[in-house]
Enzyme design. Structure first.
Site, mmCIF file in Angstrom:
data_model
loop_
_atom_site.group_PDB
_atom_site.id
_atom_site.type_symbol
_atom_site.label_atom_id
_atom_site.label_comp_id
_atom_site.label_asym_id
_atom_site.label_seq_id
_atom_site.Cartn_x
_atom_site.Cartn_y
_atom_site.Cartn_z
ATOM 1 N N LYS A 132 -3.685 -10.209 -4.530
ATOM 2 C CA LYS A 132 -4.155 -9.850 -5.868
ATOM 3 C C LYS A 132 -3.268 -10.462 -6.932
ATOM 4 O O LYS A 132 -2.060 -10.648 -6.736
ATOM 5 C CB LYS A 132 -4.154 -8.318 -6.044
ATOM 6 C CG LYS A 132 -5.168 -7.583 -5.173
ATOM 7 C CD LYS A 132 -6.601 -7.797 -5.663
ATOM 8 C CE LYS A 132 -7.615 -7.065 -4.802
ATOM 9 N NZ LYS A 132 -7.821 -5.688 -5.233
ATOM 10 N N ASP A 165 2.766 6.915 1.574
ATOM 11 C CA ASP A 165 1.627 6.497 0.762
ATOM 12 C C ASP A 165 0.313 6.990 1.372
ATOM 13 O O ASP A 165 0.050 6.745 2.566
ATOM 14 C CB ASP A 165 1.644 4.957 0.717
ATOM 15 C CG ASP A 165 0.701 4.391 -0.317
ATOM 16 O OD1 ASP A 165 1.044 4.455 -1.518
ATOM 17 O OD2 ASP A 165 -0.375 3.898 0.078
ATOM 18 N N GLU A 182 2.374 11.533 -0.642
ATOM 19 C CA GLU A 182 1.680 11.051 -1.832
ATOM 20 C C GLU A 182 0.172 11.196 -1.617
ATOM 21 O O GLU A 182 -0.527 10.244 -1.308
ATOM 22 C CB GLU A 182 2.044 9.570 -2.114
ATOM 23 C CG GLU A 182 1.555 9.101 -3.466
ATOM 24 C CD GLU A 182 0.410 8.095 -3.399
ATOM 25 O OE1 GLU A 182 -0.006 7.622 -4.468
ATOM 26 O OE2 GLU A 182 -0.071 7.774 -2.286
#
Lengths: 667, 667
Positions: free
Chosen positions: A254, A385, A414
């Site tokens: 990205k 995560d 998270e």
């Protein structure tokens, strides 16, 4: 230490044990405590009829074969309480045993008997019970009990007999050798996880190492992070949390602002893990070497901090796992790997693991090995995560495995998702959990949410870690509230949550530009590009943050969440609450103006009884941020807060106490 | 019917099931329902990630080897609900199974896909899933699914493909053959006790047979009881409860008004059970023969009533057990049996059983045999005397044993003791329980207590049976409140409790003289002497009682307790509440003047929303006791109650409904 004599299926076991607390899902999961805590256990214990019950709390470290025993005392209404100190980190178990104690029952009745003949017959019954106790005793105790029994048989004068039967010391001795053959023991051995203090009290600072360079244009390194440690320590943080530090995939990388394709030279997202250089156990080459990493771990320690790593179990398309372990991914009929997607959205730079793989156990072992690898490098804190997108059973196993080897390990979940899912993760073993705090802005929302967190059933296992911002979350409140909004959210986080953190330097430098209107993404987010931060900027909140963190370190009241109590204020923009620490008699009252735009004032109404304050004496309110001191009287006091100057008070409340000599002094 | 494919220790089982309700102590005890009830079961079910879950409620009668399955539907926030009808009395079990359904997940995603190529790849994935479903199907279903799969592979035009993939009927067909290999099933098989309707709705009349004689001076008999049946049935009762009918001990027999020694000819207490004539399976000779008993059982049935016997497990000193089974008693060092005592009080006419006897299992068998004996004589309702003075484990076993043979048996626990103990008895199997009602007189107390009974956790297992008086309880309120007090307590009991009872004729004849000032014992109590009652007395409440019981029979709202709802009245002497029955849309609102001495008035404020009343239409209040009808408007209406005339309204509330033709009518 003793083994309780448990006989099952004996109809003579008359004691009943119910409602043992703490209990998470009936003992399926562990309650959580901190090393050194007294673990207070309660249970409903009772029996039929009017006999006297004896109850013991049984506890041990997991793996021990025998129980430690602590007497439980009745609280009334058939509730009993006992406690033990969980001295060290690790897993414990506890349960409760109870029995009808014939000696204690006898003594209770004996005290109420009046007639001489009645006393004489009863004394003979008692003598028999004392002789039985003597059989269970040894040495001097046995001899004394035998003597008592024969005296009970010999004495005949009523007054003397009554005095003999009620002898306190002999009764205490006999009670030490009870007949526990018919004791009932709660069959659930309730598990308990005991963590170190940082699980309850921690101040996190999140930082992208690649933006840590002091020279514009140069990729930041772990060495740069090391250089930043003194400044972060000076702000008062004790956990330095780094987003993933592994090689970043090149395939489908990205670009800045989440552009679908990176331009040449763009660094990509650290969460697109893995490339030819390695995967979850490797370091991104531009950040430095494993030796640099070890230096950073050690240097953090010398500054009273420790490192937290971000563990994100997902792969860039060029992660070595994809070719080495094709079974760990889901393959599509067109021969490609199933990338992450939420139709119609596609995340072609991320391959999720296929946890329903035939080789699921190989995958589990490998992922547990990632934790083990970094723990071997000295890391004890893992921020995980999106754990809610991997199976719950995996986490329960993996966290259990690592904590068996490293009981001081801390896992932060998270998971910003539905309540049941977040609670399940906390129950199955995550030490701390992110919360909905970022989206709770009004007084009503904050009171409701933090009351639930601190008083609801989750208080036994769900430890909130409270963040005003993260790299994914730039709230509307921060976008539009300016500097006062950052201060308000900082102080709320740091005083409502014993565990809290900020994503810096974006936070202290008041970064507030969203990528698009209505978006919670940062413009020019560090997730996709390297940023240069002017750490010396005039507007930095670093100095205020340091004062807030110092207040947290100096005041035990702010180091746990259980005691949180909200108070009425006659203005819906003002929020007032207290935390207290019983052992140190430390008391902190915070008043926050939730409106970042206007001066707000109102009458705060403290619950003086709950705070243990004598309503007839003034008390001192010492603002730990400004240093100002006020003398308050009674429950109702006036507060005015100007968001441009100081949107909050964080008061240490110092009681006046009437002493015997009638001097007053502040505790 | 199907066996769920449960594989333990497979890490690919991703569904989680938590918080199944109803659940009594995590499934340790049974929830209770009535035959014909829909049993509504809920659970938190969820999985990691975003896949679609499927959940089934599994249920069966105890002892069946395979489960019935009912789909559960999501309620939001990860809560799922399903239900089944428990058609017949007996024990049931239920649990929940859930799995990540790949076909449903695929369909959910397929609906959101936009691009042609994306649809084509997804269709191939879907075809594979449908082929798997076809393998699990048979016959025509298999053929259709196979056809669908090959169409999914063949069609390439995007629009047509999307329509094909989303075909509702084919999706429903495929969903009928899910892949349940990785389903998780809640390991707790929750027990459920299903009773007959009388467990939920019953009207008890307690009567001492020995006082039932119509001729003064003659000992009453079971034949006399038979003669009284029509009058009791006319009052509307459906349970005739007799205190113990066994031979009464002669040794240490008590005299009138609990005198320590009976005078010659005094009958003694029916609870001092056992003499040379027999024990718990024998009849007191003066009451009649076993043939008389069988006639009474049959005659009660013809009047729509049934008999309840009082089972009191204790012995007079001359009970045959004492010599036949000396091990069932506790012997004192002076060679006598330990009588009941609560030092310094002694009850020499009562020997308790020694449940810690070596021969405890022989004792258990014998006592269970007492229930079995009377059940064999057609008795199905047992009022158990002081169950809290016998071991809990005994009751759980004994009730379980009898209900296995007689699942329609009903046990009422006479335990006026501490809350935990009363709840334990209800949990372990007692069908109904006496309550603290007799001592709850103020508005605040009544609201608090009945809210706890009907809304607290006990609602799943604790069925209140509400008595204004018993032979042991003549409350201060009745002693000093005169006739209005009896009416108030009657109406409260009969409308707050779907199960209620009175001890008569003392109740309907307003018997209110205590043995001593401050005592709750009756003067000249039937417990110790035979009484002659003037059943035709002018002041008898029999006619009012009949009207109250008729209102109960005519109004399903009064036949269960779950729906109880209290409403505000601006006068603390006025209590207002409603009960409703959803199936019949029956609604009863009761307003009671708790003050037996003064006229009280006030504004009642109904919750029209909760009652489903259109606030813009008047509604009719039909007083079922006086026959009067009132038209009420809106939430607030005025009520005035004169205790000398009518201390309460029991209103059937009839809603007006706006019909399509705009006519109003009362339901």
């Amino acid at each position: 230490m003793a083994k309780p004599g448990i006989q099952l299926n004996d109809g003579r076991m008359r004691a009943v044990i119910e409602r043992v607390t703490p209990s998470v899902d009936g003992g399926r999961f562990a309650a959580k405590r901190i090393a050194g805590d007294e673990v207070v256990v309660e249970a409903d214990c009772f029996t039929d009829g009017h006999d006297t019950l004896a109850c013991l709390l049984l506890w041990r470290r997991e793996g021990e074969t025998s129980w430690n025993e602590t007497p439980m005392a009745p609280l009334g209404n058939d509730r009993w309480r006992g406690g033990f100190v969980a001295a060290t980190v690790g897993r414990y178990q506890y349960t409760v045993t109870a029995w009808v104690d014939h000696f204690l029952s006898w003594r209770h009745d004996f005290a109420r008997r009046l007639e001489a003949e009645d006393l004489r017959v009863a004394a003979l019954v008692g003598a028999g019970l004392v002789e039985d106790a003597a059989q269970r005793a040894k040495g001097a105790a046995r001899t004394r009990l035998k003597g008592w029994a024969s005296d009970l048989r010999a004495v005949s004068e009523a007054q003397a007999l009554k005095a003999l039967g009620l002898d306190e010391e002999l009764a205490a001795l006999a009670a030490r050798y009870p007949d526990r053959r018919l004791a009932s023991t709660c069959p659930v051995e309730h598990p308990l996880t005991v963590d170190r203090e940082r699980a309850r009290f921690s101040s996190w600072y999140e930082l992208f190492p690649r933006s840590a360079s002091s020279e514009p244009g140069r990729h930041g390194t772990l060495r740069d992070c090391e250089a930043r440690l003194p400044a972060i320590a000076k702000m008062g943080f004790d956990v330095l949390y780094l987003p993933p530090i592994h090689p970043i995939g090149r395939v489908n990388r990205k670009g800045a602002n989440n552009a679908v394709a990176a331009q040449p030279g763009e660094p990509g997202s650290p969460w697109a893990i893995g490339s030819a250089e390695g995967g979850h156990k490797a370091l991104h080459p531009e950040l430095g070497t494993i030796e640099d990493f070890r230096r950073l771990v050690a240097a953090a320690r010398t500054h009273g901090m420790e490192l937290a790593l971000d563990i994100a179990f997902q792969c860039a398309p060029d992660h070595p796992y994809v070719t080495e372990h094709p079974k760990w991914f889901r393959w599509r009929p067109d021969g490609t790997v199933q990338y992450a997607e939420n139709p119609p959205k596609k995340y072609q730079d991320i391959f999720p693991f296929e946890f329903e793989s035939e080789d699921w156990s190989g995958l589990w072992q490998e992922l547990a090995g990632v934790f083990r690898f970094w723990a071997g490098e000295g890391v004890r804190i893992f921020r995980v995560d999106n754990p809610h997108t991997k199976p719950f059973a995996f986490w329960e196993w993996a966290i259990g495995e690592l904590k068996r080897e490293y009981p001081d390990a801390i896992f932060l979940a998270e998971a910003f998702t539905r309540p049941r899912v977040m609670h399940r993760l906390a129950k199955l073993g995550f030490t701390q959990s992110y919360t909905y705090f970022a989206w709770r802005n009004s007084k009503h929302e904050l009171i409701e949410y933090f009351t639930e967190l601190t008083q609801g059933p989750g208080r036994e296992y769900f430890r909130p870690n409270v963040w005003p911002n993260t790299p994914d979350i730039l709230t509307e409140y921060l976008q539009f509230g300016g500097r006062p909004a950052f201060i308000v959210r900082l102080i709320l986080a740091a005083t409502l949550g014993a565990n809290y953190g900020i994503y810096g330097p974006a936070f202290e430098l008041l970064e507030a530009e969203p990528r698009d209107p209505g978006s919670e993404e940062y413009r020019d987010s560090e997730k996709y590009q390297i940023r240069q931060w002017d750490l010396q900027a005039q507007h930095s909140l670093a100095e205020l943050i340091a004062r807030v963190n110092l207040a947290r370190r100096d005041n035990p009241a702010l180091q746990s969440d259980d005691s949180l109590l909200f108070f009425p204020v006659d203005n819906d923009s003002l929020l007032c609450y207290a935390k207290s620490d019983i052992a140190t008699e430390n008391l902190v009252v915070t008043v926050v103006n939730l409106d970042p735009h206007h001066v707000q004032s109102g009458w705060v109404e403290l619950d003086l009884d709950a705070l243990g304050i004598d309503a007839h004496l003034p008390y001192q309110m010492h603002d730990l941020l400004s240093g100002a001191r006020f003398l308050w009287n009674g429950a109702r006091n006036f507060v005015q807060l100007d968001p441009q100057r100081a949107p909050a008070h964080v008061f240490a409340l110092r009681r006046k106490v009437r002493t015997e000599r009638n001097f007053d002094y502040f505790l």
